[in-house]
Design a protein around this motif. Structure first.
Motif, PDB file in Angstrom:
ATOM      1  N   ILE B  64      30.730  40.549  38.312  1.00  7.47           N
ATOM      2  CA  ILE B  64      31.240  41.858  38.699  1.00  7.47           C
ATOM      3  C   ILE B  64      32.347  42.317  37.764  1.00  7.47           C
ATOM      4  O   ILE B  64      32.401  43.474  37.350  1.00  7.47           O
ATOM      5  CB  ILE B  64      31.767  41.829  40.150  1.00  7.47           C
ATOM      6  CG1 ILE B  64      30.640  41.519  41.122  1.00  7.47           C
ATOM      7  CG2 ILE B  64      32.433  43.151  40.513  1.00  7.47           C
ATOM      8  CD1 ILE B  64      29.522  42.509  41.127  1.00  7.47           C
ATOM      9  N   ARG B  65      33.214  41.390  37.398  1.00  7.76           N
ATOM     10  CA  ARG B  65      34.366  41.802  36.592  1.00  7.76           C
ATOM     11  C   ARG B  65      34.002  42.134  35.158  1.00  7.76           C
ATOM     12  O   ARG B  65      34.788  42.749  34.454  1.00  7.76           O
ATOM     13  CB  ARG B  65      35.447  40.722  36.634  1.00  7.76           C
ATOM     14  CG  ARG B  65      36.297  40.845  37.883  1.00  7.76           C
ATOM     15  CD  ARG B  65      37.157  39.643  38.098  1.00  7.76           C
ATOM     16  NE  ARG B  65      37.813  39.170  36.896  1.00  7.76           N
ATOM     17  CZ  ARG B  65      39.098  39.344  36.623  1.00  7.76           C
ATOM     18  NH1 ARG B  65      39.867  39.978  37.451  1.00  7.76           N
ATOM     19  NH2 ARG B  65      39.615  38.873  35.523  1.00  7.76           N
ATOM     20  N   ASN B  66      32.828  41.726  34.719  1.00  9.70           N
ATOM     21  CA  ASN B  66      32.458  42.002  33.329  1.00  9.70           C
ATOM     22  C   ASN B  66      31.379  43.067  33.186  1.00  9.70           C
ATOM     23  O   ASN B  66      30.777  43.193  32.132  1.00  9.70           O
ATOM     24  CB  ASN B  66      32.035  40.712  32.634  1.00  9.70           C
ATOM     25  CG  ASN B  66      33.225  39.823  32.351  1.00  9.70           C
ATOM     26  OD1 ASN B  66      34.164  40.218  31.677  1.00  9.70           O
ATOM     27  ND2 ASN B  66      33.217  38.625  32.907  1.00  9.70           N
ATOM     28  N   THR B  67      31.127  43.829  34.259  1.00  5.35           N
ATOM     29  CA  THR B  67      30.193  44.948  34.145  1.00  5.35           C
ATOM     30  C   THR B  67      30.844  46.192  34.760  1.00  5.35           C
ATOM     31  O   THR B  67      31.670  46.068  35.662  1.00  5.35           O
ATOM     32  CB  THR B  67      28.865  44.659  34.874  1.00  5.35           C
ATOM     33  OG1 THR B  67      29.163  44.236  36.200  1.00  5.35           O
ATOM     34  CG2 THR B  67      28.068  43.581  34.190  1.00  5.35           C
ATOM     35  N   PRO B  68      30.481  47.383  34.272  1.00  6.99           N
ATOM     36  CA  PRO B  68      31.149  48.596  34.767  1.00  6.99           C
ATOM     37  C   PRO B  68      30.717  48.955  36.193  1.00  6.99           C
ATOM     38  O   PRO B  68      29.574  48.706  36.574  1.00  6.99           O
ATOM     39  CB  PRO B  68      30.697  49.689  33.800  1.00  6.99           C
ATOM     40  CG  PRO B  68      29.866  49.045  32.785  1.00  6.99           C
ATOM     41  CD  PRO B  68      29.508  47.674  33.223  1.00  6.99           C
ATOM     42  N   VAL B  71      27.548  51.177  36.553  1.00  9.78           N
ATOM     43  CA  VAL B  71      26.253  50.500  36.513  1.00  9.78           C
ATOM     44  C   VAL B  71      25.989  49.774  37.831  1.00  9.78           C
ATOM     45  O   VAL B  71      24.868  49.767  38.335  1.00  9.78           O
ATOM     46  CB  VAL B  71      26.203  49.527  35.316  1.00  9.78           C
ATOM     47  CG1 VAL B  71      24.904  48.751  35.313  1.00  9.78           C
ATOM     48  CG2 VAL B  71      26.362  50.274  34.010  1.00  9.78           C
TER      49      VAL B  71
END
Lengths: 221, 227
Positions: B64-68, B71
């Motif tokens: 979760i923390r590495n995708t916007p 999206v």
């Protein structure tokens, strides 16, 4: 129609634009943010208050709204500029407010005695900042700055609302032609992950090193 | 410059704006409460002795923390629809926001939990406190007190991020702005007004969290400092 190499290439192209916009945002935002950080600790009260107002204003407004304001604001001024300019400007403003605050914290984290020692050595204000405080602040600032770069990359996805075809927008375009939302957006998310995870990992590593180093020094002393 | 600013057409739509702002507030409150719950559970899960649970929680946080968020919202809204689960935009928006903020809260709460000294827990065990009591009185509440400033600024960011749910036409403040903008053709004025709305909301939220902090943590330590 099924997902094919052309679609993938389009997505990768989008990822390229995402990267470019991130670099613009980091360069522009870093430059303005540095000025903001210095203004926030300025000895002049009016400058301090003005920069605080700027930071509060930007941090209290969603980036999405900043995007719209930049996009429509520029067209009011009579410019018809490509979407990347509007996106670049709003990202710069956004990044400057957040990174400026991060860097201010780092500058202020340099021990007070260092400032005083520099003064005792009769260094001028500029020398004190450039030769004594900033080099030490840089060390403290690296992990949170790299961590914030993840936020920058992710937030460029909002440039899609002003029609800039970066990764998220490219995903929308591909999805509109295929209607395979699960596949397409999973791929998009995967690509973002590939861009962001190395940065997160690097930031964590830097942070660990920063925490360990002073302890070792203390033990040696 | 020949452009004449005209706020009257935009301000005439004020009931719509208030309606949107109310939805933004509702969205923020629900996402904050559920996100805090999920975040706390996952933070405990990350420290679990069961490797599988710890691994699952860590993967959730990293994914979760590495995708916007944008999206993630698309994935929830269109993804659920494509497997036959048609949910209203508002529900999809809440779901996506909760999943998102849960991951961030996990990291913050984990930092808080890790800051609790081992000897505190041992002392609690010596005093024959049950596991639930240890977690609640000795771990979670002091941990929460320590990370309270980080938590609250995360929740303010969450409120600002709800603007992104306008992209799946959840009728919150930004979506209202998009509508007013296309009705009045006063785009700049509309978004300027909405920006002021968000600014006020974030100020009110910060004031509320400050007051809540004073009421919840009565020991009057400076918030965020170690015990």
């Amino acid at each position: 129609m099924v997902f094919n190499a052309n679609h993938l290439q389009f997505l990768l192209q989008g990822a390229g634009w995402t990267l470019l916009l991130s670099l613009i945002a980091f360069a522009g935002g870093g430059l303005v943010g540095f000025v903001v950080a210095l203004c926030r600790i300025s000895p002049i009260k009016a400058v301090r208050w003005a920069s605080l107002g700027y930071v509060q204003l930007v941090q209290g407004t969603p980036l999405l709204i900043l995007m719209f304001l930049a996009y429509f604001g520029l067209s009011i001024l009579g410019f018809t500029l490509p979407a990347i300019v509007a996106a670049g400007i709003s990202m710069t403003i956004y990044v400057s407010a957040y990174i400026g605050e991060i860097w201010r914290g780092c500058i202020q984290a340099v021990p007070r005695t260092q400032w005083e020692a520099a003064e005792c050595l009769a260094l001028s204000k500029v020398q004190r900042m450039a030769l004594v405080v900033l080099p030490q602040a840089l060390r403290i600032a690296t992990p949170p700055t790299v961590g914030f770069m993840v936020q920058i990359v992710k937030n460029t996805s909002l440039a899609s609302v002003v029609g800039f075809i970066e990764l998220a927008r490219a995903g929308q375009v591909v999805n509109n032609s295929l209607f395979e939302p699960f596949l397409v957006y999973m791929l998009v998310a995967g690509l973002y992950f590939c861009l962001c995870f190395p940065l997160s990992w690097w930031s964590r590593r830097l942070e660990r090193r920063l925490v360990v180093a002073p302890r070792l020094e203390a033990a040696a002393a | 410059m020949t452009y004449q600013f005209d706020f009257s057409a935009v301000l005439a739509q004020w009931p719509l704006f208030l309606h949107g702002a109310w939805l933004t507030i509702k969205l923020s409150i629900v996402a904050t409460l559920l996100g805090l719950l999920i975040g706390t559970l996952c933070a405990i899960g990350r420290g679990s002795r069961n490797a599988l649970i710890a691994r699952a929680c860590a993967t959730y946080v990293e994914a979760i923390r590495n995708t916007p968020l944008l999206v993630q919202i698309f994935l929830v809204y269109f993804g659920l629809a494509s497997i036959g689960l048609k949910v209203p935009a508002f529900v999809a928006a809440i779901l996506a926001m909760v999943i998102n903020v849960g991951a961030y809260t996990t990291e913050i709460m984990r930092a808080g939990i890790e800051s609790i000294h081992r000897s505190q827990i041992e002392a609690a065990e010596c005093l024959a406190l049950s596991r639930a009591q240890v977690y609640w009185h000795v771990i979670l509440r002091p941990a929460m007190e320590r990370v309270y400033p980080a938590l609250t600024s995360q929740f303010v960011l969450l409120m600002l991020a709800t603007s992104i749910t306008s992209q799946i036409s959840a009728e919150e403040l930004t979506a209202i702005a998009n509508r007013v903008q296309s009705d009045t053709f006063r785009a700049f004025e509309t978004y300027a007004v909405v920006a002021v709305f968000y600014l006020l909301l974030s100020l009110v939220m910060r004031g509320f969290f400050w007051a809540a902090g004073q009421a919840l943590f009565t020991r009057r330590r400076k918030l965020g400092t170690p015990l």
